[in-house]
Motif scaffolding. Sequence first.
Motif, PDB file in Angstrom:
ATOM      1  N   SER A 159       0.199   9.343  -3.108  1.00 33.27           N
ATOM      2  CA  SER A 159      -0.858   8.799  -2.181  1.00 33.27           C
ATOM      3  C   SER A 159      -2.169   8.839  -2.955  1.00 33.27           C
ATOM      4  N   ASN A 160      -2.951   7.814  -2.571  1.00 35.49           N
ATOM      5  CA  ASN A 160      -4.422   7.324  -3.088  1.00 35.49           C
ATOM      6  C   ASN A 160      -5.165   8.445  -2.725  1.00 35.49           C
ATOM      7  N   SER A 161      -5.120   8.679  -1.439  1.00 30.67           N
ATOM      8  CA  SER A 161      -6.313   9.603  -0.956  1.00 30.67           C
ATOM      9  C   SER A 161      -5.992  10.979  -1.604  1.00 30.67           C
ATOM     10  N   MET A 162      -4.894  11.471  -1.965  1.00 32.80           N
ATOM     11  CA  MET A 162      -4.522  12.854  -2.528  1.00 32.80           C
ATOM     12  C   MET A 162      -5.011  12.770  -3.786  1.00 32.80           C
TER      13      MET A 162
ATOM     14  N   SER B 297      -3.583   2.506  13.372  1.00 31.91           N
ATOM     15  CA  SER B 297      -4.710   2.834  13.264  1.00 31.91           C
ATOM     16  C   SER B 297      -5.261   4.241  12.519  1.00 31.91           C
ATOM     17  N   SER B 298      -6.051   4.839  13.125  1.00 35.77           N
ATOM     18  CA  SER B 298      -6.563   6.033  12.441  1.00 35.77           C
ATOM     19  C   SER B 298      -7.034   7.036  13.462  1.00 35.77           C
ATOM     20  N   MET B 299      -6.788   8.377  13.133  1.00 39.43           N
ATOM     21  CA  MET B 299      -7.722   9.424  13.798  1.00 39.43           C
ATOM     22  C   MET B 299      -9.283   9.112  13.607  1.00 39.43           C
TER      23      MET B 299
ATOM     24  N   ASP C 152      -3.935 -13.527   2.486  1.00 37.01           N
ATOM     25  CA  ASP C 152      -4.268 -12.505   3.059  1.00 37.01           C
ATOM     26  C   ASP C 152      -4.795 -12.653   4.484  1.00 37.01           C
ATOM     27  N   LEU C 153      -5.114 -11.416   4.958  1.00 36.23           N
ATOM     28  CA  LEU C 153      -5.637 -11.602   6.615  1.00 36.23           C
ATOM     29  C   LEU C 153      -6.551 -12.620   6.759  1.00 36.23           C
ATOM     30  N   ALA C 154      -7.290 -13.163   5.625  1.00 38.48           N
ATOM     31  CA  ALA C 154      -8.411 -14.099   6.163  1.00 38.48           C
ATOM     32  C   ALA C 154      -7.778 -15.618   6.159  1.00 38.48           C
TER      33      ALA C 154
ATOM     34  N   ILE D 214       1.614 -10.496   1.414  1.00 36.19           N
ATOM     35  CA  ILE D 214       1.321 -10.285   0.093  1.00 36.19           C
ATOM     36  C   ILE D 214       0.206 -10.840  -0.571  1.00 36.19           C
ATOM     37  N   ARG D 215      -0.794 -10.105  -1.110  1.00 38.54           N
ATOM     38  CA  ARG D 215      -1.826 -10.967  -1.717  1.00 38.54           C
ATOM     39  C   ARG D 215      -1.978 -11.363  -3.027  1.00 38.54           C
ATOM     40  N   LYS D 216      -0.982 -10.298  -3.875  1.00 37.22           N
ATOM     41  CA  LYS D 216      -0.886 -10.766  -5.446  1.00 37.22           C
ATOM     42  C   LYS D 216       0.583 -10.494  -5.786  1.00 37.22           C
ATOM     43  N   GLU D 217       1.033 -11.030  -6.857  1.00 36.02           N
ATOM     44  CA  GLU D 217       2.514 -10.749  -7.118  1.00 36.02           C
ATOM     45  C   GLU D 217       2.618  -9.330  -7.547  1.00 36.02           C
TER      46      GLU D 217
ATOM     47  N   GLY E 264       0.889  -1.270  -0.070  1.00 34.58           N
ATOM     48  CA  GLY E 264      -0.005  -0.056  -0.002  1.00 34.58           C
ATOM     49  C   GLY E 264       0.760   1.192   0.150  1.00 34.58           C
ATOM     50  N   PHE E 265       0.123   2.365   0.027  1.00 32.27           N
ATOM     51  CA  PHE E 265       0.799   3.524  -0.100  1.00 32.27           C
ATOM     52  C   PHE E 265       1.786   3.659   1.164  1.00 32.27           C
ATOM     53  N   LEU E 266       1.501   3.728   2.548  1.00 30.49           N
ATOM     54  CA  LEU E 266       2.276   3.845   3.499  1.00 30.49           C
ATOM     55  C   LEU E 266       3.467   2.909   3.660  1.00 30.49           C
TER      56      LEU E 266
ATOM     57  N   LYS F 214     -14.713  -7.686   7.794  1.00 30.10           N
ATOM     58  CA  LYS F 214     -13.891  -8.743   7.387  1.00 30.10           C
ATOM     59  C   LYS F 214     -12.324  -8.598   7.434  1.00 30.10           C
ATOM     60  N   VAL F 215     -11.945  -7.510   6.804  1.00 28.55           N
ATOM     61  CA  VAL F 215     -10.444  -7.268   6.912  1.00 28.55           C
ATOM     62  C   VAL F 215      -9.924  -6.488   8.024  1.00 28.55           C
ATOM     63  N   ASN F 216     -10.648  -5.329   8.557  1.00 27.85           N
ATOM     64  CA  ASN F 216      -9.954  -4.648   9.639  1.00 27.85           C
ATOM     65  C   ASN F 216     -10.259  -5.300  10.960  1.00 27.85           C
TER      66      ASN F 216
ATOM     67  N   PRO G 136      -2.715   8.024  12.549  1.00 23.25           N
ATOM     68  CA  PRO G 136      -2.447   9.359  11.923  1.00 23.25           C
ATOM     69  C   PRO G 136      -3.674   9.737  11.291  1.00 23.25           C
ATOM     70  N   SER G 137      -3.682  11.004  10.934  1.00 23.50           N
ATOM     71  CA  SER G 137      -4.970  11.805  10.370  1.00 23.50           C
ATOM     72  C   SER G 137      -4.561  11.433   8.867  1.00 23.50           C
ATOM     73  N   PHE G 138      -5.025  12.151   8.055  1.00 26.95           N
ATOM     74  CA  PHE G 138      -5.126  12.027   6.517  1.00 26.95           C
ATOM     75  C   PHE G 138      -3.696  12.113   6.112  1.00 26.95           C
TER      76      PHE G 138
ATOM     77  N   ASP H  23     -18.006   3.903   9.295  1.00 25.20           N
ATOM     78  CA  ASP H  23     -17.972   2.499   9.313  1.00 25.20           C
ATOM     79  C   ASP H  23     -16.339   2.017   9.394  1.00 25.20           C
ATOM     80  N   TYR H  24     -15.690   2.919   8.785  1.00 28.66           N
ATOM     81  CA  TYR H  24     -14.040   2.849   8.809  1.00 28.66           C
ATOM     82  C   TYR H  24     -13.617   2.750  10.326  1.00 28.66           C
ATOM     83  N   GLY H  25     -14.112   4.151  10.794  1.00 28.17           N
ATOM     84  CA  GLY H  25     -13.757   4.574  12.220  1.00 28.17           C
ATOM     85  C   GLY H  25     -13.925   3.183  13.179  1.00 28.17           C
TER      86      GLY H  25
ATOM     87  N   ALA I 124      -8.797  -2.265   4.757  1.00 26.51           N
ATOM     88  CA  ALA I 124      -9.868  -1.780   3.937  1.00 26.51           C
ATOM     89  C   ALA I 124      -9.983  -0.357   4.219  1.00 26.51           C
ATOM     90  N   ILE I 125      -9.676   0.612   3.375  1.00 29.41           N
ATOM     91  CA  ILE I 125     -10.111   2.137   3.481  1.00 29.41           C
ATOM     92  C   ILE I 125     -11.407   2.322   3.088  1.00 29.41           C
ATOM     93  N   ASP I 126     -11.593   2.108   1.827  1.00 26.05           N
ATOM     94  CA  ASP I 126     -12.537   2.745   1.138  1.00 26.05           C
ATOM     95  C   ASP I 126     -13.112   1.439  -0.062  1.00 26.05           C
TER      96      ASP I 126
HETATM   97  N1  LIG Z   1      -3.978   6.927   3.738  1.00 24.62           N
HETATM   98  C1  LIG Z   1      -4.357   7.515   4.784  1.00 24.62           C
HETATM   99  O1  LIG Z   1      -4.704   8.703   4.705  1.00 24.62           O
HETATM  100  C2  LIG Z   1      -4.610   7.025   6.139  1.00 24.62           C
HETATM  101  C3  LIG Z   1      -4.885   7.874   7.150  1.00 24.62           C
HETATM  102  C4  LIG Z   1      -4.861   7.021   8.638  1.00 24.62           C
HETATM  103  C5  LIG Z   1      -4.701   5.834   8.770  1.00 24.62           C
HETATM  104  N2  LIG Z   1      -4.228   4.989   7.676  1.00 24.62           N
HETATM  105  C6  LIG Z   1      -3.924   3.682   7.985  1.00 24.62           C
HETATM  106  O2  LIG Z   1      -2.690   3.453   7.449  1.00 24.62           O
HETATM  107  C7  LIG Z   1      -2.608   2.186   7.082  1.00 24.62           C
HETATM  108  C8  LIG Z   1      -2.205   2.086   5.482  1.00 24.62           C
HETATM  109  O3  LIG Z   1      -2.688   3.118   4.688  1.00 24.62           O
HETATM  110  P1  LIG Z   1      -2.638   3.052   3.186  1.00 24.62           P
HETATM  111  O4  LIG Z   1      -2.849   4.438   2.878  1.00 24.62           O
HETATM  112  O5  LIG Z   1      -1.108   2.626   2.804  1.00 24.62           O
HETATM  113  O6  LIG Z   1      -3.650   2.032   2.384  1.00 24.62           O
HETATM  114  P2  LIG Z   1      -3.491   1.262   0.963  1.00 24.62           P
HETATM  115  O7  LIG Z   1      -2.577   2.012   0.189  1.00 24.62           O
HETATM  116  O8  LIG Z   1      -4.817   1.220   0.676  1.00 24.62           O
HETATM  117  O9  LIG Z   1      -2.915  -0.099   1.328  1.00 24.62           O
HETATM  118  C9  LIG Z   1      -3.461  -1.004   2.113  1.00 24.62           C
HETATM  119  C10 LIG Z   1      -2.790  -2.278   2.017  1.00 24.62           C
HETATM  120  O10 LIG Z   1      -3.479  -3.117   2.809  1.00 24.62           O
HETATM  121  C11 LIG Z   1      -3.590  -4.285   1.948  1.00 24.62           C
HETATM  122  N3  LIG Z   1      -4.683  -5.137   2.274  1.00 24.62           N
HETATM  123  C12 LIG Z   1      -6.007  -4.842   2.091  1.00 24.62           C
HETATM  124  N4  LIG Z   1      -7.055  -5.758   2.518  1.00 24.62           N
HETATM  125  C13 LIG Z   1      -5.918  -6.880   2.617  1.00 24.62           C
HETATM  126  C14 LIG Z   1      -6.337  -8.067   3.031  1.00 24.62           C
HETATM  127  N5  LIG Z   1      -7.711  -8.648   3.176  1.00 24.62           N
HETATM  128  N6  LIG Z   1      -5.208  -8.818   3.522  1.00 24.62           N
HETATM  129  C15 LIG Z   1      -4.193  -8.646   3.446  1.00 24.62           C
HETATM  130  N7  LIG Z   1      -3.782  -7.471   3.099  1.00 24.62           N
HETATM  131  C16 LIG Z   1      -4.615  -6.552   2.738  1.00 24.62           C
HETATM  132  C17 LIG Z   1      -3.304  -4.056   0.576  1.00 24.62           C
HETATM  133  O11 LIG Z   1      -2.897  -5.061  -0.293  1.00 24.62           O
HETATM  134  P3  LIG Z   1      -3.152  -4.987  -1.753  1.00 24.62           P
HETATM  135  O12 LIG Z   1      -1.915  -4.224  -2.221  1.00 24.62           O
HETATM  136  O13 LIG Z   1      -3.116  -6.350  -2.104  1.00 24.62           O
HETATM  137  O14 LIG Z   1      -4.438  -4.329  -2.160  1.00 24.62           O
HETATM  138  C18 LIG Z   1      -2.358  -2.992   0.824  1.00 24.62           C
HETATM  139  O15 LIG Z   1      -1.152  -3.634   0.746  1.00 24.62           O
HETATM  140  C19 LIG Z   1      -4.029   1.513   6.857  1.00 24.62           C
HETATM  141  O16 LIG Z   1      -4.061   0.722   8.052  1.00 24.62           O
HETATM  142  C20 LIG Z   1      -4.983   2.715   7.216  1.00 24.62           C
HETATM  143  O17 LIG Z   1      -5.948   2.363   7.831  1.00 24.62           O
HETATM  144  C21 LIG Z   1      -4.055   5.621   6.270  1.00 24.62           C
END
Ligand SMILES: NC(=O)c1ccc[n+]([C@@H]2O[C@H](COP(=O)([O-])OP(=O)(O)OC[C@H]3O[C@@H](n4cnc5c(N)ncnc54)[C@H](OP(=O)(O)O)[C@@H]3O)[C@@H](O)[C@H]2O)c1
Length: 284
Positions: free
Chosen positions: A145-148, A102-104, A43-45, A28-31, A9-11, A77-79, A137-139, A113-115, A66-68
């Motif tokens: 960044s996906n969110s940006m 976690s997240s603010m 994966d986490l399941a 890692i879920r996929k190559e 993921g991004f972080l 299921k995931v979180n 973290p906050s945003f 739902d996410y919170g 799962a963020i969005d």
């Molecule tokens: N981005 C923000 O603004 C923000 C703010 C506050 C907190 N956070 C927290 O920071 C963390 C990282 O966020 P991010 O922005 O890097 O998110 P992201 O880019 O959406 O990455 C999510 C990661 O989780 C993996 N993932 C999702 N579902 C999964 C599952 N069922 N089993 C195993 N892996 C799974 C994804 O794998 P794939 O590559 O296979 O999809 C990806 O590596 C999260 O916990 C998020 O809640 C983020």
Amino acid sequence: MIAITGATGFLGRHLIAKLKGKPVKCLIRKEYPRFKVNITKGDLADKKALESFTKNAKVVIHLAAAIDPKDKEEYQKVNVEGTRNLIEACKKNKVRRIIFVSSMASTKTHLDDYGKSKSEAERLLLNSGLELTILRPSFIYGKDSNSMEKLLSFLHKFKVIPIVGDGEYKFRPVHVDDVVNAILSCINNKKSINKAYDILGKTELTFNEFIDTVCKKYNIRKRKVHIPLSICLPISSIGSLVTKNFPLKRTFVLSVKSGTTGSIKPAERDLNYKPMSFIKGLNK
Ligand SMILES: NC(=O)c1ccc[n+]([C@@H]2O[C@H](COP(=O)([O-])OP(=O)(O)OC[C@H]3O[C@@H](n4cnc5c(N)ncnc54)[C@H](OP(=O)(O)O)[C@@H]3O)[C@@H](O)[C@H]2O)c1
């Protein structure tokens, strides 16, 4: 060995870059052909994969979430369930230390739902008996960044910029490098065990100021239109009756209303946390 979930993921990608040369293992879920680290596929399941992933780990850094998601069931299921499975695997392999991002969003009075799912995951970890650090973290913004990217495509999409409520709610976006530094400083830091830290940026902005700064940086010249919460709430309620995935969620509108506060003082004290200003981060 540092075992990391959510490394793709991004972080996670920013964290992996900083851990170059250290013994790391990623779930890692996929190559990902360009992802050259030690991996466990699954994966986490997948409890078997989690058992193999946590084997010989000294510390687990849990970022996957799962963020969005398209389907809101994924939050649970995931979180939540995914975190439960990870705790079980840590216990089986006698891994004691876990850092949970976690997240603010888990601290608001009205949780969306996410919170809710992040807060539930925190509760599971707090009751797990593991040596836990929670980072909230906050945003998060920064390179890739996906969110940006989503925000920018939203800002480009409409003739005006619709804003939920008066936009005077405050928040402190945080640069991804600051979040990575906070994670790294927890790894061998006994002071951070069984504590939770708000990981916020240096600059406090209202949402209006945040949008204005982003628009200025990306040369977007559009008028903001504030939609009163009294209108957003019924729209979100009716929308959710029409379609399961209506983008304006009632819980989101309520959570905007309640805003978030927080303090970086504990992180400054224990983690030597020194976040950068929003302007500096945006220009990085
Ligand atoms: N981005 C923000 O603004 C923000 C703010 C506050 C907190 N956070 C927290 O920071 C963390 C990282 O966020 P991010 O922005 O890097 O998110 P992201 O880019 O959406 O990455 C999510 C990661 O989780 C993996 N993932 C999702 N579902 C999964 C599952 N069922 N089993 C195993 N892996 C799974 C994804 O794998 P794939 O590559 O296979 O999809 C990806 O590596 C999260 O916990 C998020 O809640 C983020």
